[in-house]
Design a protein around this motif. Structure first.
Motif, PDB file in Angstrom:
ATOM      1  N   ARG A  34       1.968   6.554  -7.218  1.00  0.00           N
ATOM      2  CA  ARG A  34       0.962   7.511  -7.684  1.00  0.00           C
ATOM      3  C   ARG A  34       1.441   8.957  -7.589  1.00  0.00           C
ATOM      4  O   ARG A  34       0.955   9.824  -8.300  1.00  0.00           O
ATOM      5  CB  ARG A  34      -0.326   7.355  -6.868  1.00  0.00           C
ATOM      6  CG  ARG A  34      -1.066   6.048  -7.117  1.00  0.00           C
ATOM      7  CD  ARG A  34      -2.437   6.091  -6.453  1.00  0.00           C
ATOM      8  NE  ARG A  34      -3.180   4.862  -6.619  1.00  0.00           N
ATOM      9  CZ  ARG A  34      -3.292   3.907  -5.703  1.00  0.00           C
ATOM     10  NH1 ARG A  34      -2.679   4.073  -4.515  1.00  0.00           N
ATOM     11  NH2 ARG A  34      -3.982   2.809  -5.933  1.00  0.00           N
TER      12      ARG A  34
ATOM     13  N   ASP B 198       0.445  -8.999  -6.405  1.00  0.00           N
ATOM     14  CA  ASP B 198      -0.618  -8.004  -6.556  1.00  0.00           C
ATOM     15  C   ASP B 198      -0.041  -6.608  -6.779  1.00  0.00           C
ATOM     16  O   ASP B 198      -0.598  -5.808  -7.542  1.00  0.00           O
ATOM     17  CB  ASP B 198      -1.523  -8.000  -5.323  1.00  0.00           C
ATOM     18  CG  ASP B 198      -2.364  -9.258  -5.218  1.00  0.00           C
ATOM     19  OD1 ASP B 198      -2.619  -9.882  -6.268  1.00  0.00           O
ATOM     20  OD2 ASP B 198      -2.757  -9.619  -4.092  1.00  0.00           O
ATOM     21  N   LEU B 199       1.069  -6.324  -6.126  1.00  0.00           N
ATOM     22  CA  LEU B 199       1.709  -5.026  -6.307  1.00  0.00           C
ATOM     23  C   LEU B 199       2.204  -4.877  -7.744  1.00  0.00           C
ATOM     24  O   LEU B 199       2.078  -3.801  -8.345  1.00  0.00           O
ATOM     25  CB  LEU B 199       2.876  -4.870  -5.328  1.00  0.00           C
ATOM     26  CG  LEU B 199       3.691  -3.566  -5.445  1.00  0.00           C
ATOM     27  CD1 LEU B 199       2.802  -2.349  -5.216  1.00  0.00           C
ATOM     28  CD2 LEU B 199       4.863  -3.577  -4.459  1.00  0.00           C
TER      29      LEU B 199
ATOM     30  N   LEU C  93       2.345   1.770  -3.453  1.00  0.00           N
ATOM     31  CA  LEU C  93       1.412   2.305  -4.439  1.00  0.00           C
ATOM     32  C   LEU C  93       1.216   3.807  -4.265  1.00  0.00           C
ATOM     33  O   LEU C  93       1.082   4.546  -5.243  1.00  0.00           O
ATOM     34  CB  LEU C  93       0.058   1.599  -4.347  1.00  0.00           C
ATOM     35  CG  LEU C  93      -0.040   0.228  -5.021  1.00  0.00           C
ATOM     36  CD1 LEU C  93      -1.461  -0.300  -4.937  1.00  0.00           C
ATOM     37  CD2 LEU C  93       0.414   0.303  -6.473  1.00  0.00           C
TER      38      LEU C  93
ATOM     39  N   LYS D  30       0.936  -6.219 -10.440  1.00  0.00           N
ATOM     40  CA  LYS D  30      -0.227  -5.935 -11.289  1.00  0.00           C
ATOM     41  C   LYS D  30      -0.672  -4.481 -11.144  1.00  0.00           C
ATOM     42  O   LYS D  30      -1.001  -3.818 -12.136  1.00  0.00           O
ATOM     43  CB  LYS D  30      -1.386  -6.865 -10.931  1.00  0.00           C
ATOM     44  CG  LYS D  30      -1.117  -8.331 -11.210  1.00  0.00           C
ATOM     45  CD  LYS D  30      -2.290  -9.182 -10.731  1.00  0.00           C
ATOM     46  CE  LYS D  30      -2.007 -10.674 -10.891  1.00  0.00           C
ATOM     47  NZ  LYS D  30      -3.106 -11.509 -10.336  1.00  0.00           N
ATOM     48  N   ALA D  31      -0.678  -3.981  -9.900  1.00  0.00           N
ATOM     49  CA  ALA D  31      -1.134  -2.620  -9.658  1.00  0.00           C
ATOM     50  C   ALA D  31      -0.189  -1.600 -10.281  1.00  0.00           C
ATOM     51  O   ALA D  31      -0.628  -0.605 -10.886  1.00  0.00           O
ATOM     52  CB  ALA D  31      -1.263  -2.366  -8.164  1.00  0.00           C
ATOM     53  N   ILE D  32       1.113  -1.824 -10.146  1.00  0.00           N
ATOM     54  CA  ILE D  32       2.091  -0.894 -10.723  1.00  0.00           C
ATOM     55  C   ILE D  32       1.953  -0.848 -12.234  1.00  0.00           C
ATOM     56  O   ILE D  32       1.955   0.221 -12.850  1.00  0.00           O
ATOM     57  CB  ILE D  32       3.529  -1.287 -10.311  1.00  0.00           C
ATOM     58  CG1 ILE D  32       3.757  -1.020  -8.825  1.00  0.00           C
ATOM     59  CG2 ILE D  32       4.553  -0.524 -11.153  1.00  0.00           C
ATOM     60  CD1 ILE D  32       5.118  -1.459  -8.318  1.00  0.00           C
ATOM     61  N   LYS D  33       1.809  -2.022 -12.849  1.00  0.00           N
ATOM     62  CA  LYS D  33       1.689  -2.079 -14.312  1.00  0.00           C
ATOM     63  C   LYS D  33       0.393  -1.432 -14.776  1.00  0.00           C
ATOM     64  O   LYS D  33       0.315  -0.897 -15.889  1.00  0.00           O
ATOM     65  CB  LYS D  33       1.767  -3.532 -14.794  1.00  0.00           C
ATOM     66  CG  LYS D  33       3.177  -4.116 -14.750  1.00  0.00           C
ATOM     67  CD  LYS D  33       4.085  -3.352 -15.695  1.00  0.00           C
ATOM     68  CE  LYS D  33       5.493  -3.898 -15.728  1.00  0.00           C
ATOM     69  NZ  LYS D  33       6.366  -3.105 -16.646  1.00  0.00           N
ATOM     70  N   ALA D  34      -0.637  -1.468 -13.935  1.00  0.00           N
ATOM     71  CA  ALA D  34      -1.906  -0.836 -14.296  1.00  0.00           C
ATOM     72  C   ALA D  34      -1.811   0.679 -14.198  1.00  0.00           C
ATOM     73  O   ALA D  34      -2.388   1.407 -15.019  1.00  0.00           O
ATOM     74  CB  ALA D  34      -3.025  -1.347 -13.405  1.00  0.00           C
ATOM     75  N   ILE D  35      -1.067   1.168 -13.185  1.00  0.00           N
ATOM     76  CA  ILE D  35      -0.962   2.613 -12.961  1.00  0.00           C
ATOM     77  C   ILE D  35       0.080   3.239 -13.885  1.00  0.00           C
ATOM     78  O   ILE D  35      -0.176   4.253 -14.548  1.00  0.00           O
ATOM     79  CB  ILE D  35      -0.610   2.907 -11.483  1.00  0.00           C
ATOM     80  CG1 ILE D  35      -1.726   2.405 -10.565  1.00  0.00           C
ATOM     81  CG2 ILE D  35      -0.370   4.397 -11.276  1.00  0.00           C
ATOM     82  CD1 ILE D  35      -1.373   2.467  -9.098  1.00  0.00           C
TER      83      ILE D  35
ATOM     84  N   MET E 195      -0.886  -6.808   0.928  1.00  0.00           N
ATOM     85  CA  MET E 195      -0.708  -6.857  -0.526  1.00  0.00           C
ATOM     86  C   MET E 195       0.636  -7.481  -0.860  1.00  0.00           C
ATOM     87  O   MET E 195       1.694  -6.932  -0.554  1.00  0.00           O
ATOM     88  CB  MET E 195      -0.793  -5.445  -1.135  1.00  0.00           C
ATOM     89  CG  MET E 195      -0.516  -5.417  -2.644  1.00  0.00           C
ATOM     90  SD  MET E 195      -0.556  -3.748  -3.351  1.00  0.00           S
ATOM     91  CE  MET E 195      -2.307  -3.436  -3.355  1.00  0.00           C
TER      92      MET E 195
ATOM     93  N   ARG F  46       0.824  -1.208   0.000  1.00  0.00           N
ATOM     94  CA  ARG F  46       0.000   0.000   0.000  1.00  0.00           C
ATOM     95  C   ARG F  46       0.856   1.255   0.000  1.00  0.00           C
ATOM     96  O   ARG F  46       0.589   2.226  -0.726  1.00  0.00           O
ATOM     97  CB  ARG F  46      -0.919   0.000   1.220  1.00  0.00           C
ATOM     98  CG  ARG F  46      -1.918  -1.147   1.262  1.00  0.00           C
ATOM     99  CD  ARG F  46      -2.934  -1.020   0.149  1.00  0.00           C
ATOM    100  NE  ARG F  46      -3.887  -2.134   0.150  1.00  0.00           N
ATOM    101  CZ  ARG F  46      -4.777  -2.328  -0.794  1.00  0.00           C
ATOM    102  NH1 ARG F  46      -4.838  -1.485  -1.825  1.00  0.00           N
ATOM    103  NH2 ARG F  46      -5.610  -3.367  -0.744  1.00  0.00           N
TER     104      ARG F  46
END
Length: 483
Positions: A52, A72-73, A48, A75-80, A68, A45
């Motif tokens: 951001r 999962d991290l 992320l 995936k989140a980084i690649k999405a952001i 997390m 968290r």
């Protein structure tokens, strides 16, 4: 424990994520000694939040963390921020997990216990990849900026034209662009595509007049292997290239009756039939253009009436340059900057006399002629500004260009008269086939056929000076620049 550093514009920024503070601290010290900026995070968290709010070049994360996890991290980084390269850390015996992470977008993995040399080498390789990708993105952006020519013009008639184009762009309706040669029909077609919901898909331009009749149908609709002599392999046509995108058919009045029937079916049914193949569904948005009066073509039987009504849903007439002469200074400055940069000339403007001549000339070749004139002036200019003497002769003395006469002796064969008239007109228009066809009152395809048959050679009008002492100019193709 290291503290988040203030990123330096020159130093790459590395995000380090692990629930073990000692590992974060150790990695931070190693990377800082290599001249890198480090952003530490104790969990996913927190990482992320940093992604951001802070620029990150490379992220290093442990796979197994409470809350997390590293997967999962990732995936989140690649999405952001997809451009961030992620390196995963894994304990001995869980290499398979790291390999799976790489399949999901991780750049590489490093095994614990960590080794300084391995960490530094992996991070530097990731930074090299990130830099290469950033350079590619920058080059693509520059290429797009270079090929996507802006529309310049502030005249009332031009603003009204663009307003109609913007409204038409948001629909799927077929657009018919009307106007003289050189007014910029292809540029406006690209403008409509860029402002449409299909802007991320292909824009496929086709000059119907430039394609021989024998291959036009195959070029547009495609063909199957063996469909005709020479069809050694199957080929997708331009319609399939434009699937989900925009198909631009320039010189639409030049297509044959056979192609007109197939185009009508494509518009009515949303399907095409390749030569020698079966019907195929296709989703395309059609934009057409012509410099001819299609209503007259319908009356003479050269163009199908039902097809005319199909393509004439949203007609947009592009004004000739003589009807918006107030845009000439803006266009001139635009072309001057463009060609000064291209040819490496230190030219920063026009003299008042040059602007006066440009603003009082009729520009029969429209914006394309203006563009050629400015490029010529920039190349020949010897001072910091383009002067009257740098402009083509016809701007200084309109009779120099338009007073040219062609004479023939009584008894000259009609074939020779035709050849000379086409040749001299091509010289006058600097090789612009469409403008030459307009002046002669013939179809553009007729000129292309004469060239293909050898009736006229390209060299005969390329090598001779055009328009009273002017140098021959290249045929830029397309439909010029609208601006």
């Amino acid at each position: 424990m290291i503290s988040p550093a203030t990123p330096s514009s020159a130093a790459p920024t590395i995000l380090v994520v692990d629930d073990e503070a000692s590992i974060v601290d150790a990695l931070g010290k190693v990377l800082q000694k290599e001249g890198m900026t480090v952003l530490p995070a104790g969990n996913g968290r927190e990482a992320l939040d940093l992604v951001r709010t802070r620029p990150v070049d490379v992220a290093i994360t442990d796979l197994r963390m409470p809350g997390m996890g590293g997967d999962d991290l990732l995936k989140a980084i690649k999405a952001i921020t997809p451009e961030v390269e992620v390196i995963v850390m894994t304990a001995y015996g869980t290499v398979e997990t790291a390999v799976e992470a790489m399949k999901r977008g991780a750049y590489d993995f490093i095994s614990k216990p960590l080794k300084r040399a391995s960490v530094v080498a992996t991070v530097r390789k990731a930074l090299d990849k990130a830099a290469l990708l950033a350079e590619n993105r920058d080059l693509r952006a520059r290429l797009e900026a270079a090929t996507t020519r802006e529309i310049v013009g502030n005249s009332q008639v031009m603003r009204a034209t663009l307003e109609i184009a913007r409204q038409a762009a948001n629909s799927t309706a077929t657009v018919l662009l009307l106007g003289e040669s050189g007014t910029g029909k292809e540029l406006l077609a690209r403008y409509i595509h860029r402002h449409s919901p299909r802007d991320r898909q292909a824009f496929v331009p086709v000059n119907c007049a430039a394609l021989p009749e024998s291959i036009l149908e195959s070029e547009l609709f495609g063909h199957e292997k063996g469909a005709f002599t020479g069809a050694v392999r199957s080929r997708e046509g331009r319609f399939l290239e434009a699937d989900k995108g925009t198909l631009f058919l320039d010189e639409i009045a030049e297509i044959t009756q056979t192609v007109q029937v197939k185009l009508l079916r494509a518009l009515q049914e949303g399907e095409i039939e390749p030569v020698g193949g079966r019907t195929t569904k296709v989703d395309f948005r059609l934009v057409c253009a012509t410099n001819r009066d299609l209503t007259e073509e319908v009356k003479t039987g050269n163009f199908r009436e039902d097809l005319f009504y199909r393509i004439n849903v949203i007609p947009i007439r592009i004004p000739p340059l003589r009807d918006r002469l107030e845009d000439v200074p803006l266009l001139g400055e635009h072309f001057l900057r463009m060609y000064a940069a291209k040819h490496g000339k230190a030219v920063d403007g026009f003299t008042d006399e040059a602007l006066h001549l440009m603003g009082n000339y009729g520009w029969p070749g429209n914006v394309r002629e203006l563009e050629n004139a400015v490029e010529r002036a920039v190349v020949l200019c010897r001072g910091p500004q383009v002067g009257a003497d740098d402009l083509p002769p016809e701007l200084r003395d309109p009779s120099a260009g338009h007073g040219r006469q062609v004479t023939f002796s009584v008894g000259t064969p009609l074939e020779e008269v035709e050849r000379r008239m086409i040749l001299e007109t091509l010289k006058f228009t600097r090789g612009d086939k469409r403008l030459a066809a307009d002046l002669l009152g013939i179809a553009t395809r007729t000129i292309y056929r004469k060239l293909e048959s050898g009736f006229i050679s390209e060299e005969s009008f390329r090598s001779a000076p055009a328009r009273s002492g002017d140098e021959p100019q290249p045929d830029k193709g397309g439909d010029g620049v609208l601006h």
